[in-house]
Design an enzyme around this catalytic site. Structure first.
Site, PDB file in Angstrom:
ATOM      1  CG  ASP A 149      -0.378  -0.041   2.516  1.00  0.00           C
ATOM      2  OD1 ASP A 149       0.861  -0.145   2.593  1.00  0.00           O
ATOM      3  OD2 ASP A 149      -1.124   0.032   3.525  1.00  0.00           O
ATOM      4  CB  SER A 150       4.565   1.721  -0.270  1.00  0.00           C
ATOM      5  OG  SER A 150       4.726   0.585  -1.100  1.00  0.00           O
ATOM      6  CG  ASP A 157       0.593  -3.997   2.261  1.00  0.00           C
ATOM      7  OD1 ASP A 157       0.829  -4.816   3.167  1.00  0.00           O
ATOM      8  OD2 ASP A 157       1.399  -3.097   1.921  1.00  0.00           O
ATOM      9  CE  LYS A 198       3.506  -5.794   3.855  1.00  0.00           C
ATOM     10  NZ  LYS A 198       3.114  -4.594   4.624  1.00  0.00           N
ATOM     11  CD  GLU A 252       0.883  -1.317   7.928  1.00  0.00           C
ATOM     12  OE1 GLU A 252       0.662  -0.452   8.808  1.00  0.00           O
ATOM     13  OE2 GLU A 252       1.268  -1.035   6.777  1.00  0.00           O
ATOM     14  CD  GLU A 287       8.403  -0.090   7.243  1.00  0.00           C
ATOM     15  OE1 GLU A 287       7.428  -0.797   6.960  1.00  0.00           O
ATOM     16  OE2 GLU A 287       8.621   1.030   6.726  1.00  0.00           O
TER      17      GLU A 287
HETATM   18  O1  KIV Z   1       3.643  -1.026   1.571  1.00  0.00           O
HETATM   19  C1  KIV Z   1       4.795  -1.458   1.455  1.00  0.00           C
HETATM   20  O2  KIV Z   1       5.448  -1.296   0.420  1.00  0.00           O
HETATM   21  C2  KIV Z   1       5.370  -2.184   2.581  1.00  0.00           C
HETATM   22  C3  KIV Z   1       6.839  -2.486   2.552  1.00  0.00           C
HETATM   23  C4  KIV Z   1       7.642  -1.266   2.615  1.00  0.00           C
HETATM   24  C5  KIV Z   1       7.229  -3.481   3.577  1.00  0.00           C
HETATM   25  O3  KIV Z   1       4.684  -2.506   3.504  1.00  0.00           O
END
Ligand code: KIV
Length: 287
Positions: free
Chosen positions: A65-66, A104, A133, A135, A202
């Site tokens: 989600d970056s 994510d 994924k 968090e 992280e």
């Molecule tokens: O969203 C993302 O790209 C991430 C990574 C930086 C681990 O969670």
């Protein structure tokens, strides 16, 4: 037989990147961990990048989600929606042939109820993800257990969890004092017991990441967490020096000295595998 000088080779002498390599599975990732072979992961949000990562031999591709910051230009990952993650997952899945595809769960798509989390994860899996994924620790343990029970592989994410940036007071190193480190260790233990096969760590001190890794039943993947995790992940645009603004200290510019993007990504995979990246003195955090 001609030898490709760019062909990455694992510390065990096996070629790790061919266009025709076998699909990476969870079973294979566990075997790599057991053999001491590091796992290389990078983000991708589109089909072209996904194909490039695959060709370069990245074991895993993360639709992170970056993308909220990298693609959409937001100041955080919070505005990213589930529909957007589904869209980017379908794009990446079309370009990807053999990397293990992790997506994510975005902010707001699993914080409500376990049922909501399951429905959101189902949408991502139907879009082409092989693992989702999420968090945080504590309350997420029951979510992880519910997903795993339903056959959905899960990657947990502890330390600096960007979806909680406002609660954490910024993008800062986590687990520095004894209480915070104990809490992170306890969260990791519970997530591992709940069945999270993978755990991203992280921005945590490298000693803490190493301790968590030693006890973790699955694979740990570090980002700014030193070199003693089972693998590493970076945002593709960061490591290609193709992102706006200052980069975190743990990022290395793999484009420096590389004739092409493919070459830069191959170098990343090779350096993760050989343990050259990250160099803790340059790219890690002690305590
Ligand atoms: O969203 C993302 O790209 C991430 C990574 C930086 C681990 O969670």
């Amino acid at each position: 037989m001609s030898i490709d000088p760019h062909q990455p080779v694992s510390p065990y002498g096996t070629p790790i990147a061919t266009a025709a390599r076998k699909p990476v599975t969870l079973h294979r990732l566990r075997a790599m961990r057991d053999a001491g072979e590091k796992i290389a992961m990078l983000t991708a949000y589109d089909a072209t990048s996904a194909r490039l990562l695959d060709d370069a031999g990245s074991d895993c591709v993360l639709v992170g989600d970056s993308l909220g910051m990298v693609v959409q230009g937001h100041a955080s990952t919070l505005p990213v929606t589930l529909e957007q993650m589904v869209y980017h997952t379908t794009c990446v899945a079309r370009g990807n042939r053999s990397s293990w595809l992790v997506t994510d769960l975005p902010f707001g798509s699993y914080q409500g109820t376990v049922e909501q989390a399951v429905q959101s994860a189902v949408m991502l899996m139907q879009a082409g993800a092989q693992m989702v994924k999420l968090e945080g620790g504590g309350w997420t343990t029951s979510v992880v257990a519910a997903l795993v029970e339903r056959g959905i592989p899960v990657c947990a994410h502890l330390g600096l969890t960007p979806q909680s940036v406002h609660a954490l007071g910024g993008y800062r190193i986590q687990g520095r004092d004894a209480i915070a480190a104990d809490r992170l260790r306890a969260h990791a233990r519970n997530l591992g017991q709940a069945g999270a096969a993978m755990l991203v760590l992280e921005l945590v001190p490298s000693d803490l990441a190493a301790q968590i890794t030693a006890d973790y039943p699955g694979m740990t993947i570090g980002i700014g967490a030193g070199c003693r995790t089972h693998g590493q992940v970076l945002v593709l645009q960061d490591m290609l020096d193709f992102s706006a603004g200052p980069k975190p200290r743990f990022v290395r510019n793999f484009m420096a000295g590389s004739p092409s993007i493919l070459d830069a990504v191959r170098t990343y995979v090779r350096d993760v595998k050989s343990g050259v990246f990250p160099d803790e003195s340059l790219h890690g955090y002690s305590s």
